[in-house]
Design an enzyme around this catalytic site. Structure first.
Site, PDB file in Angstrom:
ATOM      1  N   ASP A 126       4.465  -8.416   0.031  1.00  0.00           N
ATOM      2  CA  ASP A 126       3.386  -8.616   1.009  1.00  0.00           C
ATOM      3  C   ASP A 126       2.113  -7.910   0.530  1.00  0.00           C
ATOM      4  O   ASP A 126       1.183  -7.702   1.284  1.00  0.00           O
ATOM      5  CB  ASP A 126       3.800  -8.134   2.409  1.00  0.00           C
ATOM      6  CG  ASP A 126       4.151  -6.645   2.465  1.00  0.00           C
ATOM      7  OD1 ASP A 126       4.010  -5.949   1.442  1.00  0.00           O
ATOM      8  OD2 ASP A 126       4.573  -6.182   3.537  1.00  0.00           O
ATOM      9  N   ARG A 148       6.287   4.493   3.861  1.00  0.00           N
ATOM     10  CA  ARG A 148       6.255   4.057   5.266  1.00  0.00           C
ATOM     11  C   ARG A 148       7.408   3.117   5.566  1.00  0.00           C
ATOM     12  O   ARG A 148       7.973   3.147   6.657  1.00  0.00           O
ATOM     13  CB  ARG A 148       4.921   3.411   5.626  1.00  0.00           C
ATOM     14  CG  ARG A 148       4.651   2.062   4.969  1.00  0.00           C
ATOM     15  CD  ARG A 148       3.401   1.372   5.533  1.00  0.00           C
ATOM     16  NE  ARG A 148       3.565   1.001   6.917  1.00  0.00           N
ATOM     17  CZ  ARG A 148       2.765   1.403   7.889  1.00  0.00           C
ATOM     18  NH1 ARG A 148       1.751   2.189   7.623  1.00  0.00           N
ATOM     19  NH2 ARG A 148       2.978   1.010   9.130  1.00  0.00           N
ATOM     20  N   MET A 184       7.585  -4.363   0.050  1.00  0.00           N
ATOM     21  CA  MET A 184       7.194  -4.634   1.433  1.00  0.00           C
ATOM     22  C   MET A 184       6.664  -3.346   2.051  1.00  0.00           C
ATOM     23  O   MET A 184       7.350  -2.318   2.025  1.00  0.00           O
ATOM     24  CB  MET A 184       8.390  -5.127   2.254  1.00  0.00           C
ATOM     25  CG  MET A 184       8.851  -6.520   1.924  1.00  0.00           C
ATOM     26  SD  MET A 184       7.771  -7.791   2.637  1.00  0.00           S
ATOM     27  CE  MET A 184       8.570  -9.255   1.952  1.00  0.00           C
ATOM     28  N   HIS A 185       5.460  -3.420   2.618  1.00  0.00           N
ATOM     29  CA  HIS A 185       4.920  -2.211   3.242  1.00  0.00           C
ATOM     30  C   HIS A 185       3.982  -2.475   4.415  1.00  0.00           C
ATOM     31  O   HIS A 185       3.622  -1.536   5.126  1.00  0.00           O
ATOM     32  CB  HIS A 185       4.160  -1.387   2.198  1.00  0.00           C
ATOM     33  CG  HIS A 185       2.835  -1.983   1.814  1.00  0.00           C
ATOM     34  ND1 HIS A 185       2.718  -3.050   0.957  1.00  0.00           N
ATOM     35  CD2 HIS A 185       1.568  -1.655   2.181  1.00  0.00           C
ATOM     36  CE1 HIS A 185       1.446  -3.355   0.804  1.00  0.00           C
ATOM     37  NE2 HIS A 185       0.723  -2.532   1.535  1.00  0.00           N
ATOM     38  N   ARG A 186       3.596  -3.712   4.656  1.00  0.00           N
ATOM     39  CA  ARG A 186       2.606  -3.965   5.701  1.00  0.00           C
ATOM     40  C   ARG A 186       3.222  -3.773   7.086  1.00  0.00           C
ATOM     41  O   ARG A 186       4.373  -4.145   7.320  1.00  0.00           O
ATOM     42  CB  ARG A 186       2.011  -5.362   5.568  1.00  0.00           C
ATOM     43  CG  ARG A 186       1.172  -5.506   4.324  1.00  0.00           C
ATOM     44  CD  ARG A 186       0.340  -6.766   4.287  1.00  0.00           C
ATOM     45  NE  ARG A 186      -0.459  -6.781   3.069  1.00  0.00           N
ATOM     46  CZ  ARG A 186      -1.639  -6.194   2.941  1.00  0.00           C
ATOM     47  NH1 ARG A 186      -2.181  -5.584   3.974  1.00  0.00           N
ATOM     48  NH2 ARG A 186      -2.289  -6.239   1.795  1.00  0.00           N
TER      49      ARG A 186
END
Length: 360
Positions: free
Chosen positions: A277, A233, A198-200
């Site tokens: 994602d 992030r 998950m990074h968005r």
């Protein structure tokens, strides 16, 4: 190339160009992903040499980053005078270099052209559209992308349906990946765990989304062990909002740093399910035949839904997602097939087209 997915695609193209001594190829790394975990290990594992040019641009806003790359890449074009600039994917590095090439009158080729999610709130969607409409040659990875480009008025002779260069690198590295003992190191068995990425921003940048992500992780860990390579992030957000320490105490959760390409391919190849994602992971799981659940409202890669193993579940709705995930893990799988030309030879087709059109 700028970000991890770019390295995978460029590596396949570089290997293909290397078969033809009549081409002289220079690699440019913008610096968008630059640390060892996000960059150097990928070059080593994918067989890429040290870039000919490293622009060292990273951080900043979308606009600031794009502008800095443009200024730096302009100097490269001025010194090298290339006949063709090739960009891959849809990140800021791709747009910045495409803009410079177009303004300097240098022929431009876009690999992975024509993908559309229909969601212009995604920076990548804006980048895709702009790059495609500046490009002289558009190399397409799936059939829907051909229709997208034609519907936008792009001439048919510019569009080349060649297949997916991401799959080229997957075919290249799959055997090597299988030799890495990552499952043994984690104490896991084939089919006995779930992988998450998950990074968005829409999933990890606010406390509301992070709370839902935490609930999802805890629910998943009650079903099967969960392997979570954490994007920088994402980790930064989890630490900032005081959630990281909580996750470290979650039983059955393997929090990992970003993995090398081969390690990650090994992990998803042997997983019961992948929760993501990411765009590229949707393609990789489809090729590998591994079930994938994607936390996005739309995808620019519809073949992974229509033909592949991917399912969209929208935003982070934990109850809905767990219901679908439980069905998949319990054996409810949809019929799937491999999208056309996902055969490991897309890069060779691209090079052959360029050879025919530009080396006369």
């Amino acid at each position: 190339m700028g970000a991890r997915p770019n390295f995978v695609k460029v590596a396949a193209l570089y290997r293909a160009f290397s078969k033809y001594p009549e081409f002289s190829v220079s690699l440019v790394h913008t610096g968008q992903h630059h640390d060892d975990a996000m960059y150097k290990v990928f070059l080593t594992q994918l067989g890429l040499p040290k870039p000919d040019f490293s622009l060292c641009i990273h951080g900043g806003s979308h606009t600031g980053q794009t502008a800095q790359i443009m200024l730096a890449f302009e100097k490269v074009l001025s010194s090298e005078s290339p006949e063709l600039v090739m960009v891959v994917g849809d990140v800021n590095s791709s747009l910045a270099c495409a803009l410079v090439a177009a303004k300097e009158g240098v022929r431009l080729a876009h690999v992975e052209a024509g993908l559309r999610s229909g969601d212009k709130s995604m920076p990548e969607e804006i980048n895709r559209i702009l790059i495609d409409h500046m490009s002289d040659e558009l190399f397409v990875s799936e059939e829907s992308a051909v229709s997208n480009l034609r519907n936008e008025g792009i001439a048919a002779d510019k569009i080349h349906f060649v297949g997916n260069v991401m799959i080229d690198s997957l075919v290249y590295g799959r055997e090597k990946a299988s030799e890495i003992p990552v499952l043994k190191d984690l104490g896991l068995e084939k089919g006995g765990y779930v992988v998450m990425t998950m990074h968005r921003p829409s999933n990890v940048d606010s406390p509301v989304e992070l709370k839902m992500l935490t609930d999802l992780i805890q629910s998943l860990c009650e079903i099967k062990p969960l392997v979570f390579p954490v994007h920088p992030r994402t980790k930064s957000s989890l630490i900032s909002y005081g959630i990281w320490d909580q996750l470290e105490q979650c039983s059955g959760l393997h929090l990992l740093p970003p993995q090398g390409y081969l390690e990650f391919i090994n992990l998803i190849s042997n997983a019961a399910l992948v929760v993501t994602d990411s765009g590229g992971v949707q393609e990789e799981t489809t090729f590998l035949g591994v079930a994938c659940v994607t936390f996005r409202k739309s995808t620019e890669r519809p073949s992974t839904i229509g033909e592949g193993t991917n399912r969209l579940v929208g935003d982070l709705d934990v109850a809905h997602a767990i219901s679908i995930i439980s069905e998949v893990i319990n054996g409810k799988k949809k019929p799937t097939s491999l999208p056309a030309l996902w055969d490991g030879l897309a890069s060779d087709r691209i090079v052959q087209i360029i050879q025919k059109k530009y080396l006369k």
